[in-house]
Design a protein around this motif. Sequence first.
Motif, PDB file in Angstrom:
ATOM      1  N   THR A  10      12.022  63.731  36.409  1.00 36.65           N
ATOM      2  CA  THR A  10      12.055  62.726  37.461  1.00 36.65           C
ATOM      3  C   THR A  10      12.608  61.408  36.963  1.00 36.65           C
ATOM      4  OG1 THR A  10       9.804  62.045  36.988  1.00 36.65           O
ATOM      5  CG2 THR A  10      10.096  63.753  38.653  1.00 36.65           C
ATOM      6  N   ARG A  11      13.237  60.679  37.875  1.00 36.34           N
ATOM      7  CA  ARG A  11      13.654  59.310  37.630  1.00 36.34           C
ATOM      8  C   ARG A  11      13.219  58.492  38.836  1.00 36.34           C
ATOM      9  NH1 ARG A  11      19.946  60.109  35.654  1.00 36.34           N
ATOM     10  NH2 ARG A  11      19.482  60.983  33.618  1.00 36.34           N
ATOM     11  N   GLY A  12      12.666  57.343  38.604  1.00 36.29           N
ATOM     12  CA  GLY A  12      12.289  56.512  39.731  1.00 36.29           C
ATOM     13  C   GLY A  12      10.941  56.880  40.304  1.00 36.29           C
ATOM     14  N   PRO A  13      10.759  56.730  41.614  1.00 37.66           N
ATOM     15  CA  PRO A  13       9.448  56.894  42.274  1.00 37.66           C
ATOM     16  C   PRO A  13       8.870  58.294  42.094  1.00 37.66           C
ATOM     17  CG  PRO A  13      11.068  55.916  43.748  1.00 37.66           C
ATOM     18  CD  PRO A  13      11.823  56.423  42.553  1.00 37.66           C
ATOM     19  N   GLN A  14       7.566  58.330  41.898  1.00 34.97           N
ATOM     20  CA  GLN A  14       6.877  59.619  41.767  1.00 34.97           C
ATOM     21  C   GLN A  14       6.314  60.023  43.130  1.00 34.97           C
ATOM     22  OE1 GLN A  14       6.731  61.354  38.734  1.00 34.97           O
ATOM     23  NE2 GLN A  14       8.272  59.831  38.227  1.00 34.97           N
ATOM     24  N   ASP A  15       7.169  60.232  44.070  1.00 37.44           N
ATOM     25  CA  ASP A  15       6.740  60.568  45.429  1.00 37.44           C
ATOM     26  C   ASP A  15       6.722  62.085  45.559  1.00 37.44           C
ATOM     27  OD1 ASP A  15       7.450  59.191  48.677  1.00 37.44           O
ATOM     28  OD2 ASP A  15       6.522  61.101  48.173  1.00 37.44           O
ATOM     29  N   HIS A  16       5.526  62.658  45.453  1.00 33.53           N
ATOM     30  CA  HIS A  16       5.413  64.115  45.416  1.00 33.53           C
ATOM     31  C   HIS A  16       5.866  64.763  46.718  1.00 33.53           C
ATOM     32  CE1 HIS A  16       3.488  64.006  41.539  1.00 33.53           C
ATOM     33  NE2 HIS A  16       2.571  63.157  41.978  1.00 33.53           N
ATOM     34  N   GLU A  17       5.644  64.114  47.826  1.00 25.73           N
ATOM     35  CA  GLU A  17       6.039  64.704  49.109  1.00 25.73           C
ATOM     36  C   GLU A  17       7.554  64.884  49.183  1.00 25.73           C
ATOM     37  OE1 GLU A  17       5.708  63.741  53.907  1.00 25.73           O
ATOM     38  OE2 GLU A  17       4.360  62.749  52.477  1.00 25.73           O
ATOM     39  N   ILE A  18       8.300  63.886  48.749  1.00 30.11           N
ATOM     40  CA  ILE A  18       9.763  63.989  48.784  1.00 30.11           C
ATOM     41  C   ILE A  18      10.244  64.995  47.747  1.00 30.11           C
ATOM     42  CG2 ILE A  18      11.928  62.742  48.401  1.00 30.11           C
ATOM     43  CD1 ILE A  18      10.604  60.274  49.580  1.00 30.11           C
ATOM     44  N   ARG A  19       9.622  64.985  46.565  1.00 28.30           N
ATOM     45  CA  ARG A  19       9.997  65.972  45.539  1.00 28.30           C
ATOM     46  C   ARG A  19       9.780  67.386  46.060  1.00 28.30           C
ATOM     47  NH1 ARG A  19       7.785  66.691  40.987  1.00 28.30           N
ATOM     48  NH2 ARG A  19       9.634  66.928  39.701  1.00 28.30           N
ATOM     49  N   ASP A  20       8.644  67.612  46.728  1.00 31.09           N
ATOM     50  CA  ASP A  20       8.370  68.931  47.288  1.00 31.09           C
ATOM     51  C   ASP A  20       9.395  69.295  48.354  1.00 31.09           C
ATOM     52  OD1 ASP A  20       6.189  69.196  45.637  1.00 31.09           O
ATOM     53  OD2 ASP A  20       4.702  68.677  47.168  1.00 31.09           O
TER      54      ASP A  20
END
Length: 204
Positions: A10-20
């Motif tokens: 990952t780079r930047g925000p750790q937004d799990h919803e968007i990653r998923d």
Amino acid sequence: MNEDMNNSTTRGPQDHEIRDQIINAATQHFGHYGYEKTTVSDLAKAIGFSKAYIYKFFDSKQAIGGVICTNRLAMIMGIVEAAMADAPSASEKLRRLFRSISEAGSDLFFHDRKLYDIAAVASRDQWPSVKAHELRIRELIQQILLEGREAGEFERKTPLDETTNAIFLILRPYVNSAQLQYNLDDAAEAAAHLPALILRSLAP
């Protein structure tokens, strides 16, 4: 590039919803078009994100594929451990290890041939997720051997690491997805005959 998929993806925000959301879309896209034929630009168009935005979460296509591969390997390991959980003996655990690895690998990786691309590349290039999976299989084999030796089921003269490695090498064509494609026709038969032969060699 062969970075650790779990720690450097990952780079930047750790937004799990968007990653998923990216992972789910990538799984569908890879399943339809194939891993090697899909680019990050293709994924961006399919999801409706910009390519630069995807790179805030994953630094490469391989990083995305690595998460998908890790998830599927975790599913396989869950099936294997569940199959072995109530086995009454070390010998039966070894039989179930071979059978469940063969069946789960075939079902999860070859149900959709396009998704197999990820598994084949990951195995060929020894991605961290594949190395971790193979290490876990080795650990299971060693645990079974120790249990069998303590119960008097298995001989104790051969060094433990030597026996563990030998059994893993026999099982590896059904653990490694790049090799499994060449062994599918005989997988069910091998899952029955190979542990039987190994168990005879382990007899005290």
